[in-house]
Design an enzyme around this catalytic site. Structure first.
Site, PDB file in Angstrom:
ATOM      1  N   THR A  61       0.839  -1.204   0.000  1.00 53.91           N
ATOM      2  CA  THR A  61       0.000   0.000   0.000  1.00 53.91           C
ATOM      3  C   THR A  61       0.873   1.253   0.000  1.00 53.91           C
ATOM      4  O   THR A  61       0.676   2.164  -0.811  1.00 53.91           O
ATOM      5  CB  THR A  61      -0.920   0.009   1.236  1.00 53.91           C
ATOM      6  N   GLN A  92       1.297  -9.584  -5.663  1.00 52.17           N
ATOM      7  CA  GLN A  92       0.872 -10.980  -5.840  1.00 52.17           C
ATOM      8  C   GLN A  92       1.841 -11.767  -6.717  1.00 52.17           C
ATOM      9  O   GLN A  92       1.781 -12.994  -6.758  1.00 52.17           O
ATOM     10  CB  GLN A  92      -0.532 -11.041  -6.458  1.00 52.17           C
ATOM     11  N   HIS A 124       3.923 -10.267   3.289  1.00 51.41           N
ATOM     12  CA  HIS A 124       2.924 -11.155   3.899  1.00 51.41           C
ATOM     13  C   HIS A 124       2.108 -11.948   2.883  1.00 51.41           C
ATOM     14  O   HIS A 124       1.306 -12.801   3.272  1.00 51.41           O
ATOM     15  CB  HIS A 124       2.042 -10.394   4.894  1.00 51.41           C
ATOM     16  N   THR A 141      13.102   4.861  11.338  1.00 56.26           N
ATOM     17  CA  THR A 141      13.946   3.717  11.688  1.00 56.26           C
ATOM     18  C   THR A 141      13.384   2.445  11.074  1.00 56.26           C
ATOM     19  O   THR A 141      12.188   2.176  11.177  1.00 56.26           O
ATOM     20  CB  THR A 141      14.029   3.587  13.221  1.00 56.26           C
ATOM     21  N   CYS A 163     -10.750  -6.659   0.931  1.00 55.53           N
ATOM     22  CA  CYS A 163     -10.779  -5.353   1.587  1.00 55.53           C
ATOM     23  C   CYS A 163     -12.190  -4.792   1.668  1.00 55.53           C
ATOM     24  O   CYS A 163     -12.483  -4.001   2.535  1.00 55.53           O
ATOM     25  CB  CYS A 163      -9.893  -4.368   0.850  1.00 55.53           C
TER      26      CYS A 163
HETATM   27  C1  PLP Z   1      -2.195  -7.208  -0.570  1.00 52.17           C
HETATM   28  C2  PLP Z   1      -2.015  -6.334  -1.744  1.00 52.17           C
HETATM   29  C3  PLP Z   1      -1.699  -4.978  -1.588  1.00 52.17           C
HETATM   30  C4  PLP Z   1      -1.570  -4.327  -0.227  1.00 52.17           C
HETATM   31  O1  PLP Z   1      -0.446  -4.786   0.428  1.00 52.17           O
HETATM   32  P1  PLP Z   1      -0.175  -4.420   1.969  1.00 52.17           P
HETATM   33  O2  PLP Z   1       1.245  -4.874   2.169  1.00 52.17           O
HETATM   34  O3  PLP Z   1      -1.139  -5.218   2.741  1.00 52.17           O
HETATM   35  O4  PLP Z   1      -0.311  -2.968   2.110  1.00 52.17           O
HETATM   36  C5  PLP Z   1      -1.509  -4.227  -2.708  1.00 52.17           C
HETATM   37  N1  PLP Z   1      -1.648  -4.761  -3.933  1.00 52.17           N
HETATM   38  C6  PLP Z   1      -1.968  -6.047  -4.124  1.00 52.17           C
HETATM   39  C7  PLP Z   1      -2.089  -6.588  -5.502  1.00 52.17           C
HETATM   40  C8  PLP Z   1      -2.167  -6.872  -3.033  1.00 52.17           C
HETATM   41  O5  PLP Z   1      -2.493  -8.141  -3.226  1.00 52.17           O
END
Ligand code: PLP
Length: 398
Positions: free
Chosen positions: A70, A176, A198, A234, A322
């Site tokens: 994000t 992704q 993640h 940091t 989301c």
């Molecule tokens: C999960 C995702 C995000 C957001 O990532 P975060 O690390 O949770 O902010 C943005 N773009 C895509 C394609 C995602 O799958």
């Protein structure tokens, strides 16, 4: 619990947790400090930067750490706008993540012109639509390489060439893609890319951005000069260490993991295709993002399916993860031509290396039972919808 929501987030790999722990305890130094603890933290960050930049074909100096995809998306879009103040045109696709869609809306409010490229029935951007839209006023083209909802994979190499033909920079959200398909910034010819940890069995709250050296966005926050002066604050050392190993493991195991997941993805699609009036949103299983499926079960609510599956210990998401707490249909699903009711009946299944064939069998059986139950309680099954979509064909036309 059967977890089929891996495009939302993933389980931490045990080796990654193990590698992170000392950086919460005895190795707690601030990488900016010049004593031993600081130097230890700094060299841990250097190692992670090497692991990740190496995996994507970039130089270590071209990778900066952020709090997630994000933030990287915001930095790429808003930061590129700041870096190129004479150009006022942004081009994105209509199937972007909310962080790109909403960063674009912010610029629109500030007077920028935004082009949202349309997509076909499977979610593909036609490069000709970018050729028509691109002009000298475009500072950036941002198009998601692998879609989190419908698994469509765009021809980013061609799209980047078109962007460059008029001097626009090219950014892709690769959250992704990283670790799930080959991804090389040189082969793709891109200038900026967003990642996170993640989605590939790493920790939450850590991400990165690839920045080609000549095409640097301007930083959005003021502070000390961390991360090559692009992202002050940091560094989150334990998370960065975990992220580095997550990428190394994902790239190392990609072939093996792909040959585990791909047959499960095909089997799940075939099993769910047997349900009447179901349709696959996005491309066929073998052409889409590894592990991703998105299926509409007509005449019932995705939320109702999700709740019934949750009750049976199965985790999936409806529409976009989301927006699953709101009733606004996913913008991605409406962009591929789904009407309101079809978008509301959509369920996303996303698999990881930890899923098994037995789980796929259980999920197919459970979905059949749940869909039958919910449809038996539905007062109307309107013919008009199935006619509109060409009967009960599972695959959507491009
Ligand atoms: C999960 C995702 C995000 C957001 O990532 P975060 O690390 O949770 O902010 C943005 N773009 C895509 C394609 C995602 O799958």
């Amino acid at each position: 619990m059967i977890y089929f929501d891996n495009n939302d987030t993933t389980q931490l790999h045990p080796d990654i947790l193990e590698k992170m722990i000392p950086f919460f305890t005895e190795k707690f130094g601030n990488p900016a400090s010049l004593h031993n603890l600081g130097l230890e933290a700094e060299s841990a960050i250097d190692e992670a930067r090497l692991q990740i930049s190496g995996a994507i074909g970039a130089k270590p100096k071209e990778l900066i750490f952020t709090s997630g995809a994000t933030e990287s998306n915001n930095l790429a879009i808003l930061g590129a706008a700041r870096a190129r103040p004479n150009k006022k045109h942004l081009i994105i696709s209509s199937v972007e993540h909310a962080s790109v869609l909403n960063a674009a809306k912010r610029l629109e409010k500030d007077g920028y012109r935004i082009t949202r490229l349309p997509v076909d029935g499977q979610g593909f951007v036609n490069p000709d639509s970018l050729r028509d839209a691109i002009d000298e006023d475009a500072f950036l083209v941002s198009i998601l390489i692998a879609n989190h909802e419908i698994g469509v994979i765009q021809d980013v190499k061609t799209l980047a060439e078109i962007a460059h033909s008029k001097g626009a920079w090219f950014h892709t959200d690769a959250a992704q893609a990283l670790g799930k398909m080959p991804f090389n910034v040189e082969d793709l010819g891109i200038d900026l890319a967003s990642f996170n940890a993640h989605k590939l069995h790493g920790p939450k709250g850590i991400g990165a951005m690839f920045v080609r050296r000549k095409n640097r966005p301007k930083r959005l926050m003021e502070g000390a000069p961390q991360e090559f002066d692009l992202r002050p604050g940091t560094e989150n050392v334990p998370a960065i260490v975990g992220f580095g190993l997550a990428v190394e493991i994902a790239v190392r195991d990609l072939n093996e993991v792909e040959s585990h997941i791909r047959p499960l993805q095909e089997k799940l699609a075939q099993g769910l295709a047997e349900i009447d009036n179901s349709m696959l949103n996005g491309p066929p299983p073998d052409e889409r993002l590894l592990g991703n499926l998105n299926i509409t079960f007509l005449y019932i609510e995705g939320e109702a399916i999700l709740m019934h599956l949750a009750h049976r210990g199965i985790g999936v998401s409806s529409g976009s993860a989301c927006s699953s707490k709101s009733l606004v249909p996913s913008e991605v699903l409406t962009a591929i031509g789904l009407i309101h009711e079809e978008a509301h009946g959509a369920i996303r299944f996303s698999l990881s290396r930890y899923n098994t064939e037995a789980e796929v069998d259980t999920v197919i059986e459970s979905v059949k039972v749940v869909v039958d139950l919910l449809r038996s309680m539905t007062a109307f099954i309107p013919e008009v919808h199935s006619e509109k979509k060409g009967g009960t064909s599972f695959y959507r036309k491009r």
